[in-house]
Write a protein that holds these residues in place. Structure first.
Motif, PDB file in Angstrom:
ATOM      1  N   LYS A  48       1.143  -1.010   0.087  1.00 60.77           N
ATOM      2  CA  LYS A  48       0.007   0.201   0.197  1.00 60.77           C
ATOM      3  C   LYS A  48       1.063   0.861  -0.221  1.00 60.77           C
ATOM      4  N   THR A  49       0.490   2.141  -0.702  1.00 57.58           N
ATOM      5  CA  THR A  49       1.267   3.513  -0.375  1.00 57.58           C
ATOM      6  C   THR A  49       0.868   4.028   1.617  1.00 57.58           C
ATOM      7  N   ILE A  50       1.146   4.425   1.857  1.00 55.77           N
ATOM      8  CA  ILE A  50       1.665   5.026   3.305  1.00 55.77           C
ATOM      9  C   ILE A  50       1.634   6.326   3.177  1.00 55.77           C
ATOM     10  N   VAL A  51       1.157   7.666   3.283  1.00 58.18           N
ATOM     11  CA  VAL A  51       1.776   8.735   3.751  1.00 58.18           C
ATOM     12  C   VAL A  51       1.934   9.101   5.293  1.00 58.18           C
ATOM     13  N   VAL A  52       3.052   9.245   5.931  1.00 57.49           N
ATOM     14  CA  VAL A  52       3.015   9.851   7.127  1.00 57.49           C
ATOM     15  C   VAL A  52       3.517  11.234   7.165  1.00 57.49           C
ATOM     16  N   THR A  53       2.222  12.114   8.364  1.00 57.42           N
ATOM     17  CA  THR A  53       3.087  13.201   8.379  1.00 57.42           C
ATOM     18  C   THR A  53       4.494  13.522   9.787  1.00 57.42           C
ATOM     19  N   GLY A  54       4.790  14.932   9.710  1.00 58.91           N
ATOM     20  CA  GLY A  54       5.513  14.724  11.107  1.00 58.91           C
ATOM     21  C   GLY A  54       6.428  13.599  11.284  1.00 58.91           C
ATOM     22  N   ALA A  55       6.874  12.978   9.782  1.00 62.78           N
ATOM     23  CA  ALA A  55       7.722  11.774   9.531  1.00 62.78           C
ATOM     24  C   ALA A  55       8.987  12.070  10.085  1.00 62.78           C
ATOM     25  N   GLY A  56       9.396  13.595  10.221  1.00 67.05           N
ATOM     26  CA  GLY A  56      11.106  13.419  10.450  1.00 67.05           C
ATOM     27  C   GLY A  56      11.446  13.269  12.132  1.00 67.05           C
ATOM     28  N   GLY A  57      10.193  13.239  12.988  1.00 61.27           N
ATOM     29  CA  GLY A  57      10.291  13.141  14.130  1.00 61.27           C
ATOM     30  C   GLY A  57      10.597  11.463  14.562  1.00 61.27           C
ATOM     31  N   VAL A  58      11.302  11.462  15.978  1.00 61.40           N
ATOM     32  CA  VAL A  58      11.272  10.280  16.370  1.00 61.40           C
ATOM     33  C   VAL A  58      10.223   9.463  16.209  1.00 61.40           C
ATOM     34  N   LEU A  59       8.812   9.897  16.624  1.00 59.76           N
ATOM     35  CA  LEU A  59       8.158   9.012  17.299  1.00 59.76           C
ATOM     36  C   LEU A  59       7.349   7.836  15.272  1.00 59.76           C
ATOM     37  N   CYS A  60       7.268   8.807  14.673  1.00 57.61           N
ATOM     38  CA  CYS A  60       7.051   9.186  13.446  1.00 57.61           C
ATOM     39  C   CYS A  60       7.742   7.941  12.062  1.00 57.61           C
ATOM     40  N   SER A  61       8.754   8.410  12.740  1.00 60.59           N
ATOM     41  CA  SER A  61      10.270   7.931  11.740  1.00 60.59           C
ATOM     42  C   SER A  61      10.256   6.598  12.426  1.00 60.59           C
ATOM     43  N   THR A  62       9.888   5.884  13.236  1.00 57.26           N
ATOM     44  CA  THR A  62       9.858   4.571  14.329  1.00 57.26           C
ATOM     45  C   THR A  62       8.944   4.058  12.708  1.00 57.26           C
ATOM     46  N   LEU A  63       7.321   4.419  12.979  1.00 60.16           N
ATOM     47  CA  LEU A  63       6.584   4.033  12.439  1.00 60.16           C
ATOM     48  C   LEU A  63       6.607   3.489  11.083  1.00 60.16           C
ATOM     49  N   ALA A  64       7.473   4.796  10.526  1.00 57.24           N
ATOM     50  CA  ALA A  64       6.941   4.780   9.006  1.00 57.24           C
ATOM     51  C   ALA A  64       8.391   3.353   8.974  1.00 57.24           C
ATOM     52  N   GLU A  65       9.369   3.423   9.417  1.00 57.46           N
ATOM     53  CA  GLU A  65      10.196   2.001   9.273  1.00 57.46           C
ATOM     54  C   GLU A  65       9.579   1.132   9.376  1.00 57.46           C
TER      55      GLU A  65
END
Length: 275
Positions: A3-20
């Protein structure tokens, strides 16, 4: 299925972890952040690990910026299937100096000291806009891609502050309460077009935004940090990885009949009465 997943605030610690974590599931990840360098850095890390990701500059408070980001995402990965609204934060101008108002506080002329009566509407507005409008606008832009498709969902980031407000941060607590309410509203509104909407409600996680409030320079806890740990039955702060399991669940097919929920991830903080 990818799927294509868009994450905002993705440079932060929490969201970057979710993105990975989502990238490891084989999904295409579009990392949106006001700081493009931070987003690109996370994207590079994902790509080096064998995933597929792009870093995109986007201001969640500007529709035109989000439209440009959407064009970039669609060209790279196609239409958005899942949106994680991770952008948010607090501001010192919306924070009181003390948890309780005492009569003598009105006489305190120390520079930077703020009572409730000193709170700056500009700071409060910033907090509400960043958290609430910064969730609403990306949803307007990217959820249109999802209408009528299978397996689409939105994941918002609320907070334990939304359930019971913390002292000193009325703007942030109120803004996160708005996110929880908006999550439920969207879940109902989108229920006929196949879009599920849920939210995480993290408890106390050490981030760049709150580290100095909760820990001293030597790593020991501040009085507020100790107070939080004393009220957390599991006796520790959350780690970014503690959000991953719930995120994968809510974004996956295992939660296909779940919408409109706000899930506490707080080490028992919300369950403890203090006695």
């Amino acid at each position: 299925m990818s799927k294509t997943i868009v994450v905002t605030g993705a440079g932060g610690v929490l969201c970057s972890t979710l993105a990975e974590a989502l990238a490891k599931q084989g999904h295409n990840i579009a990392l949106l952040d006001l700081n493009k360098d931070a987003a690109v850095e996370v994207a590079n890390k994902i790509n080096k690990a064998g995933g597929k990701a792009i870093g995109v500059k986007a201001n969640v408070l500007e529709k035109d910026s989000l439209l440009l980001a959407k064009t970039e995402v669609n060209e790279a990965f196609g239409k958005c299937d899942i949106l994680i609204n991770g952008a948010g934060g607090n501001h010192p101008l919306g924070t009181t100096s003390n948890p309780f108002l005492e009569a003598e506080d009105l006489l305190n002329k120390t520079e930077g000291f703020k009572t409730f009566f000193d709170l700056d509407p500009t700071g409060i507005q910033f907090v509400f806009n960043l958290n609430f409008i910064g969730t609403l606008l990306p949803t307007q832009i990217f959820a249109e891609d999802m209408v009528g498709k299978d397996g689409c969902s939105i994941l918002n980031i609320s907070s334990m502050n939304a359930f019971t407000p913390l002292t000193k941060i009325p703007a942030y607590s109120g803004a996160k309460a708005a996110i929880s309410n908006f999550t439920q509203w969207l879940a109902v509104h989108f229920s006929k077009v196949g879009i599920r909407v849920n939210a995480l409600a993290p408890g106390f996680f050490l981030t760049d935004q709150n580290r100095t409030l909760l820990t001293n320079s030597d790593g020991s806890l501040t009085p507020r940090g100790n107070q939080i740990i004393d009220q957390t039955p599991m006796g520790k702060f959350g780690e970014p990885e503690h959000l991953v399991g719930t995120t994968l669940w809510l974004c996956g097919e295992g939660a296909s009949f779940i919408t409109g929920v706000v899930v506490p991830i707080d080490g028992g903080f919300s369950a403890y009465s203090g006695v």
